[in-house]
Design a protein around this motif. Sequence first.
Motif, PDB file in Angstrom:
ATOM      1  N   PHE A 510       0.734  -1.223   0.130  1.00 26.09           N
ATOM      2  CA  PHE A 510       0.095   0.049  -0.087  1.00 26.09           C
ATOM      3  C   PHE A 510       0.825   1.437  -0.086  1.00 26.09           C
ATOM      4  N   ASP A 511       1.950   1.362   0.604  1.00 26.72           N
ATOM      5  CA  ASP A 511       2.882   2.481   0.534  1.00 26.72           C
ATOM      6  C   ASP A 511       3.635   2.750  -0.673  1.00 26.72           C
ATOM      7  N   ARG A 512       3.312   1.620  -1.501  1.00 21.24           N
ATOM      8  CA  ARG A 512       3.884   1.771  -2.889  1.00 21.24           C
ATOM      9  C   ARG A 512       2.692   2.230  -3.792  1.00 21.24           C
ATOM     10  N   GLY A 513       1.758   2.583  -3.362  1.00 16.26           N
ATOM     11  CA  GLY A 513       0.635   2.828  -4.387  1.00 16.26           C
ATOM     12  C   GLY A 513      -0.055   1.753  -5.023  1.00 16.26           C
ATOM     13  N   LEU A 514      -0.249   0.676  -4.486  1.00 18.79           N
ATOM     14  CA  LEU A 514      -0.900  -0.610  -4.895  1.00 18.79           C
ATOM     15  C   LEU A 514      -1.626  -1.150  -4.033  1.00 18.79           C
ATOM     16  N   ILE A 515      -2.823  -1.844  -4.391  1.00 12.07           N
ATOM     17  CA  ILE A 515      -3.709  -2.315  -3.503  1.00 12.07           C
ATOM     18  C   ILE A 515      -3.532  -4.045  -3.345  1.00 12.07           C
ATOM     19  N   GLY A 516      -4.143  -4.649  -2.129  1.00  5.91           N
ATOM     20  CA  GLY A 516      -4.099  -6.010  -2.107  1.00  5.91           C
ATOM     21  C   GLY A 516      -4.972  -6.269  -0.806  1.00  5.91           C
ATOM     22  N   ILE A 517      -4.806  -7.718  -0.393  1.00  6.55           N
ATOM     23  CA  ILE A 517      -5.637  -8.203   0.729  1.00  6.55           C
ATOM     24  C   ILE A 517      -4.985  -9.307   1.182  1.00  6.55           C
ATOM     25  N   TYR A 518      -5.227  -9.697   2.343  1.00  7.50           N
ATOM     26  CA  TYR A 518      -4.952 -11.158   3.015  1.00  7.50           C
ATOM     27  C   TYR A 518      -5.699 -12.124   2.528  1.00  7.50           C
ATOM     28  N   HIS A 519      -5.197 -13.309   2.188  1.00 10.85           N
ATOM     29  CA  HIS A 519      -6.065 -14.483   2.014  1.00 10.85           C
ATOM     30  C   HIS A 519      -5.200 -15.878   2.418  1.00 10.85           C
ATOM     31  N   ASP A 520      -6.196 -16.771   2.662  1.00 15.04           N
ATOM     32  CA  ASP A 520      -5.694 -18.147   2.669  1.00 15.04           C
ATOM     33  C   ASP A 520      -6.047 -18.960   1.513  1.00 15.04           C
ATOM     34  N   TRP A 521      -5.197 -19.333   0.913  1.00 11.41           N
ATOM     35  CA  TRP A 521      -5.412 -20.172  -0.236  1.00 11.41           C
ATOM     36  C   TRP A 521      -6.115 -21.513  -0.122  1.00 11.41           C
ATOM     37  N   CYS A 522      -6.171 -21.972   1.021  1.00 14.93           N
ATOM     38  CA  CYS A 522      -6.833 -23.356   1.190  1.00 14.93           C
ATOM     39  C   CYS A 522      -8.235 -22.787   1.101  1.00 14.93           C
ATOM     40  N   GLU A 523      -8.742 -21.880   1.175  1.00 13.73           N
ATOM     41  CA  GLU A 523     -10.176 -21.298   1.065  1.00 13.73           C
ATOM     42  C   GLU A 523     -10.496 -20.623  -0.229  1.00 13.73           C
ATOM     43  N   SER A 524     -11.708 -20.351  -0.460  1.00 17.17           N
ATOM     44  CA  SER A 524     -12.245 -19.668  -1.639  1.00 17.17           C
ATOM     45  C   SER A 524     -12.275 -18.253  -1.523  1.00 17.17           C
ATOM     46  N   LEU A 525     -12.023 -17.544  -2.500  1.00 22.68           N
ATOM     47  CA  LEU A 525     -11.738 -15.876  -2.547  1.00 22.68           C
ATOM     48  C   LEU A 525     -13.353 -15.303  -2.556  1.00 22.68           C
ATOM     49  N   ASN A 526     -13.301 -14.032  -1.924  1.00 24.84           N
ATOM     50  CA  ASN A 526     -14.511 -13.453  -1.994  1.00 24.84           C
ATOM     51  C   ASN A 526     -14.852 -12.732  -3.376  1.00 24.84           C
ATOM     52  N   THR A 527     -14.808 -13.477  -4.528  1.00 29.75           N
ATOM     53  CA  THR A 527     -15.031 -12.994  -5.912  1.00 29.75           C
ATOM     54  C   THR A 527     -15.874 -13.745  -6.521  1.00 29.75           C
ATOM     55  N   HIS A 528     -16.568 -13.251  -7.561  1.00 34.68           N
ATOM     56  CA  HIS A 528     -17.318 -13.858  -8.436  1.00 34.68           C
ATOM     57  C   HIS A 528     -16.629 -14.772  -9.258  1.00 34.68           C
ATOM     58  N   PRO A 529     -17.290 -15.805  -9.968  1.00 36.94           N
ATOM     59  CA  PRO A 529     -16.479 -16.639 -11.082  1.00 36.94           C
ATOM     60  C   PRO A 529     -16.053 -15.555 -12.157  1.00 36.94           C
TER      61      PRO A 529
END
Length: 616
Positions: A510-529
């Motif tokens: 975020f300091d670099r001016g970019l965006i992101g999230i935390y996630h556990d890849w053993c689970e599904s993302l909160n995004t549509h297919p």
Amino acid sequence: MAISVKKLLKERKYPLIFTLFFLLICFTFLLITNTFSNPLVLHSYFQAPKRTRSSPQIANFTRPIEAPISISKDQAISQNNEASHRSVPVAMNVNFHWKLCEGPVAVDYIPCLDNFEVVVSLKSRRHMEHRERHCPSPSPRCLLPLPTGYKLPVPWPKSRDMVWYENVPHPKLVEYKKNQNWVRKSGEYLVFPGGGTQFKDGVNSYIEFIEKTLPTIEWGKHTRVVLDVGCGVASFGGYLLDKNVITMSFAPKDEHEAQIQFALERGIPATHSVIGTQRLIFPDNGYDVIHCARCRVHWDADGGKPMVELNRILRPGGFFVWSATPVYRDDERDRNVWKAMVTVTESICWKVVAKTVDSSGIGLVIYQKPVSSSCYERRRESNPPLCEQKDKKNSSWYARLGGCLSPLPVDSMGNLQSWPMPWPERLTSKPPSLPTESDHTETFYKDNNDWSALVSDIYLDGLSINWSSVRNVMDMNAGYGGFAAALIDLPVWVMNVIPIHVPDTLSIIFDRGLIGIYHDWCESLNTHPRTYDLLHASFLFKNLLLRCDIVDVVTELDRVLRPDGYLLVQDTMEIISKLSPVLQSLHWSVSLYENQFLVGRKSFWRPNTGETKSRK
């Protein structure tokens, strides 16, 4: 008639005996090799965690057979005519019994948000618990069907203003918002006029109005990273891209369930989230500006916990832009809401730096978070109290919403961290949250240079990727964000993901001016297919596969990736050899580059359809 070994020895037929013995050894060796040397079989027998056989927690979703039916090497690796002379197809034929997901929500299924069995059993919905993550266990291994008539998305930048209706056929939101100019149907397309409840004169006019009200905001220079709460179809974030501002737009999956799907189909950063009982999956002190236009959040609820959560993720000196606020209304209910808001903002030391009304009658209030701790110390009551200093690495993943104020960030010398450099200098300058020790600085700059060289020398020119078709990108193991930084001149945006079991570098991103999230890849993302064009994974899978099954991870990647989209993996041959058979069982094309880079391309194939070719 059986051959007598004793007779052969008596007749001194030693060459024949030796030949038979050699053939027996070869047959045994081939049998053992075929059974155990294949990496997918090894993983299935020795590494895959045990899985329960209970049904997934969603009605009508069918789980396919766990193990592959057959695995065989079809041919040696050969030349790939469509790629670089150093890129070759991985030729492994693997047959799985993949099945289509079933049920009324199968086409747009989000496992952790559509777990209806758990949602209906919740004791309370008072704090939006039903909009939070409730992941099924085990996760379904079925494949999502495509919408009827699905075709390749409209390319950026045209997609910001129009998308194929058949790709996101949700007339409910179109009908519900027909008088607010959010979105309308026009022939084969959904058209986004750039209007909305708050944007009566258009989004660009609204954006300019905010900067005119408070010039310190300086879109695209002082302000680079924005969070849009309750974003609608994300037109605010979409038009801020023209100002060199990257916006994370979020909203819950509610009665407007298609709004985030519309945003991603348009090529605008967005994710499903809700301010409920848990923290947002963003780092402390990350956003330059947080925006809310009639976002229907009760900021004063539970002693102001939602506002305290915004305070956590807002950068010191950052701004909260709240439009259509009740301060400009006359009825008693709105006045009471405003009074509660005044009480909460004063308790967390936010000050009003601008307050006005635009030409269309939209009210606007802009708050600023303090840049020093002096206000906290002067408060008559320490309510909310300051949080205790603890190790807060990845602390927002499944963490309860807090009621305390996060201390302002300081460096290792105890000095308050400064605002990042103006954009675009902040992308490559030393991030304020980077530890001050020299070895961290050297590592950061080396990482940045390495990614710049890798992307320019190999990713853009040496792989069989059509970058002109790529818009939505996800870096599954983002590190310092070097991959995203190296793509900054392309017309793409990158969702940087920090897995929860690796060092926490999301604040640096975020300091670099970019965006992101935390996630556990053993689970599904909160995004549509079908919402990303390219998924990138650099040395992610080794530790990941110690905790979860490779087939489950690939099933989720197939869900998230658009048909004709790419999976780009940088990893060891051990990992690549485990991924390749599973990808090919999905009828993906798979190419290998210099024994280190795998490029998988998803087809249009679905079980029972057999179609693999692109739909233009």
